[in-house]
Design a protein around this motif. Structure first.
Motif, PDB file in Angstrom:
ATOM      1  N   PRO A 126      30.244 -60.075  15.638  1.00  9.45           N
ATOM      2  CA  PRO A 126      29.987 -59.894  17.082  1.00  9.45           C
ATOM      3  C   PRO A 126      31.268 -59.649  17.871  1.00  9.45           C
ATOM      4  CG  PRO A 126      28.802 -61.798  16.232  1.00  9.45           C
ATOM      5  CD  PRO A 126      29.763 -61.378  15.169  1.00  9.45           C
ATOM      6  N   GLY A 127      32.390 -60.172  17.383  1.00 14.98           N
ATOM      7  CA  GLY A 127      33.661 -59.906  18.052  1.00 14.98           C
ATOM      8  C   GLY A 127      34.031 -58.430  17.992  1.00 14.98           C
ATOM      9  N   ILE A 128      33.623 -57.748  16.924  1.00 10.68           N
ATOM     10  CA  ILE A 128      33.798 -56.303  16.859  1.00 10.68           C
ATOM     11  C   ILE A 128      32.925 -55.646  17.918  1.00 10.68           C
ATOM     12  CG2 ILE A 128      33.608 -54.262  15.390  1.00 10.68           C
ATOM     13  CD1 ILE A 128      35.804 -56.288  14.616  1.00 10.68           C
ATOM     14  N   GLY A 129      31.773 -56.253  18.174  1.00 18.04           N
ATOM     15  CA  GLY A 129      30.908 -55.757  19.248  1.00 18.04           C
ATOM     16  C   GLY A 129      31.597 -55.827  20.600  1.00 18.04           C
ATOM     17  N   TRP A 130      32.396 -56.879  20.824  1.00 15.02           N
ATOM     18  CA  TRP A 130      33.192 -56.961  22.054  1.00 15.02           C
ATOM     19  C   TRP A 130      34.101 -55.738  22.170  1.00 15.02           C
ATOM     20  CZ3 TRP A 130      34.732 -60.913  25.787  1.00 15.02           C
ATOM     21  CH2 TRP A 130      33.862 -62.000  25.836  1.00 15.02           C
ATOM     22  N   LEU A 131      34.761 -55.406  21.070  1.00 16.54           N
ATOM     23  CA  LEU A 131      35.713 -54.292  21.077  1.00 16.54           C
ATOM     24  C   LEU A 131      34.999 -52.958  21.279  1.00 16.54           C
ATOM     25  CD1 LEU A 131      38.586 -53.194  20.599  1.00 16.54           C
ATOM     26  CD2 LEU A 131      38.098 -53.279  18.146  1.00 16.54           C
ATOM     27  N   VAL A 132      33.974 -52.693  20.475  1.00 20.35           N
ATOM     28  CA  VAL A 132      33.251 -51.426  20.561  1.00 20.35           C
ATOM     29  C   VAL A 132      32.524 -51.313  21.894  1.00 20.35           C
ATOM     30  CG1 VAL A 132      31.465 -49.985  19.492  1.00 20.35           C
ATOM     31  CG2 VAL A 132      32.994 -51.340  18.052  1.00 20.35           C
ATOM     32  N   GLY A 133      31.899 -52.416  22.330  1.00 17.54           N
ATOM     33  CA  GLY A 133      31.187 -52.398  23.603  1.00 17.54           C
ATOM     34  C   GLY A 133      32.113 -52.172  24.783  1.00 17.54           C
TER      35      GLY A 133
ATOM     36  N   CYS B 213      28.618 -64.200  20.829  1.00 14.71           N
ATOM     37  CA  CYS B 213      27.440 -63.587  21.439  1.00 14.71           C
ATOM     38  C   CYS B 213      27.126 -64.193  22.807  1.00 14.71           C
ATOM     39  CB  CYS B 213      26.243 -63.738  20.499  1.00 14.71           C
ATOM     40  SG  CYS B 213      24.738 -62.921  21.096  1.00 14.71           S
ATOM     41  N   PHE B 214      27.072 -65.525  22.884  1.00 15.84           N
ATOM     42  CA  PHE B 214      26.711 -66.172  24.150  1.00 15.84           C
ATOM     43  C   PHE B 214      27.789 -65.949  25.214  1.00 15.84           C
ATOM     44  CE2 PHE B 214      24.094 -69.261  21.432  1.00 15.84           C
ATOM     45  CZ  PHE B 214      22.946 -68.486  21.604  1.00 15.84           C
ATOM     46  N   SER B 215      29.041 -65.852  24.792  1.00 16.98           N
ATOM     47  CA  SER B 215      30.113 -65.556  25.742  1.00 16.98           C
ATOM     48  C   SER B 215      29.933 -64.167  26.342  1.00 16.98           C
ATOM     49  CB  SER B 215      31.482 -65.646  25.054  1.00 16.98           C
ATOM     50  OG  SER B 215      31.715 -66.945  24.552  1.00 16.98           O
ATOM     51  N   ALA B 216      29.534 -63.216  25.509  1.00 16.07           N
ATOM     52  CA  ALA B 216      29.298 -61.850  25.994  1.00 16.07           C
ATOM     53  C   ALA B 216      28.112 -61.809  26.947  1.00 16.07           C
ATOM     54  CB  ALA B 216      29.052 -60.913  24.811  1.00 16.07           C
ATOM     55  N   LEU B 217      27.048 -62.544  26.627  1.00 14.55           N
ATOM     56  CA  LEU B 217      25.879 -62.562  27.504  1.00 14.55           C
ATOM     57  C   LEU B 217      26.207 -63.230  28.842  1.00 14.55           C
ATOM     58  CD1 LEU B 217      23.062 -63.443  24.943  1.00 14.55           C
ATOM     59  CD2 LEU B 217      23.476 -61.240  26.057  1.00 14.55           C
ATOM     60  N   ALA B 218      27.054 -64.253  28.798  1.00  9.86           N
ATOM     61  CA  ALA B 218      27.473 -64.905  30.051  1.00  9.86           C
ATOM     62  C   ALA B 218      28.248 -63.924  30.927  1.00  9.86           C
ATOM     63  CB  ALA B 218      28.323 -66.130  29.737  1.00  9.86           C
TER      64      ALA B 218
ATOM     65  N   ALA C 223      26.884 -55.781  26.163  1.00  8.14           N
ATOM     66  CA  ALA C 223      26.012 -56.822  25.617  1.00  8.14           C
ATOM     67  C   ALA C 223      25.253 -56.335  24.386  1.00  8.14           C
ATOM     68  CB  ALA C 223      25.032 -57.292  26.691  1.00  8.14           C
ATOM     69  N   ALA C 224      24.781 -55.091  24.419  1.00  7.37           N
ATOM     70  CA  ALA C 224      23.991 -54.565  23.303  1.00  7.37           C
ATOM     71  C   ALA C 224      24.811 -54.500  22.021  1.00  7.37           C
ATOM     72  CB  ALA C 224      23.459 -53.177  23.655  1.00  7.37           C
TER      73      ALA C 224
END
Length: 282
Positions: free
Chosen positions: A43-50, A217-222, A171-172
């Motif tokens: 999910p941390g990669i999701g932070w980067l890509v997102g 994940c929850f940090s990103a949703l927040a 978020a996605a």
């Protein structure tokens, strides 16, 4: 903290085209156990890509003329940016899974087809439809945002900053990279253990790693809640969870487990489901 950073950089090296080389690569190191631990940072990669996708989208909206098709162009090019950043890693998994499951009803034959690097008709159709769904849904969200801005008294011809879509992208990408880890937890790996690069990732994921993943994940949703209401986020996440459950059922019935390609396919389906849920909620 040092281990946390090393595991994250290993995930960056594995899941993106960002080079981690030279002395940095030597410091990060590698072992199957480290790669297994790096799954927690998916999910941390999701932070980067997102973040990249959101940044490209907002930047393009600022540069493009404020016309109705601007969200469509921004959506297409932000999607292109994510493909370039990841090397189409998950899209490739979606194509392979679709080719395998569409090419044969027999489990062993389906797994053999999935190992073939060539893209067949089923895979090509899946790729086209997946990318089309992403771009269309993002363009729809962008159009909805522009209409809402006009309804609040902002002239319809004025530029809109795309904040809602940017947070949706962010978020996605994080949520859709969290849910496949549950697949690892509940299903056995059935791919080629000797030749699979993802085998260390596919070993039973620990509850500690899942905890780290859900923290991402929850940090990103927040963070996304500053632009998206709690209701819309709940609906969007619910659609992603339903997509995950459907994929789990599909892989259990057809393959009696999962492969690395299945993780990529699940990420793609969950990402599209998130956008669809968000659009319906709005």
């Amino acid at each position: 903290m040092s281990q946390f950073i090393r595991h994250y950089l290993l995930a960056v090296q594995f899941f993106t085209r960002i080079p981690v080389t030279g002395r940095l690569a030597e410091w990060v190191g590698y072992s199957p156990a480290m790669l297994r631990a790096s799954a927690a940072h998916f999910p941390g990669i999701g932070w980067l890509v997102g973040a990249v996708a959101a940044g490209v989208y907002v930047l393009l909206l600022a540069l493009l003329p404020p016309v109705p098709f601007a969200p469509l162009v921004a959506a297409a090019l932000s999607t292109l940016a994510t493909v370039l950043l990841t090397g189409g890693f998950h899209e490739d998994g979606l194509a392979d899974v679709t080719d395998g499951l569409g090419g044969s009803s027999e489990r062993h034959r389906a797994l053999e087809i999935m190992k073939d690097s060539r893209v067949g008709a089923f895979g090509a159709m899946a790729l086209v439809l997946a990318l089309l769904c992403k771009v269309a849904l993002l363009a729809l969200l962008g159009s909805a945002e522009s209409m809402a801005s006009g309804a609040e008294g902002i002239p319809s011809e004025a530029p809109f900053n795309g904040w809602l879509v940017a947070m949706a992208l962010f978020a996605a990408h994080v949520v859709s990279r969290t849910l496949p880890l549950i697949l690892i937890r509940v299903l056995p790996h059935v791919g080629d253990a000797a030749g699979s690069k993802s085998k260390p990732l596919a070993d039973q994921i620990t509850l500690t790693s899942l905890g780290v993943a859900f923290f991402w994940c929850f940090s990103a949703l927040a963070l996304a809640s500053y632009a998206l209401s709690a209701i819309t986020l709940i609906v969007a996440c619910s659609f992603s969870v339903l997509a995950l459950l459907w994929m789990v059922r599909l892989f259990t019935r057809r393959l009696q487990g999962f492969t690395g390609d299945c993780l990529g396919a699940t990420q793609q389906v969950c990402e599209i489901a998130f956008y669809l849920g968000l659009a319906i909620a709005l």
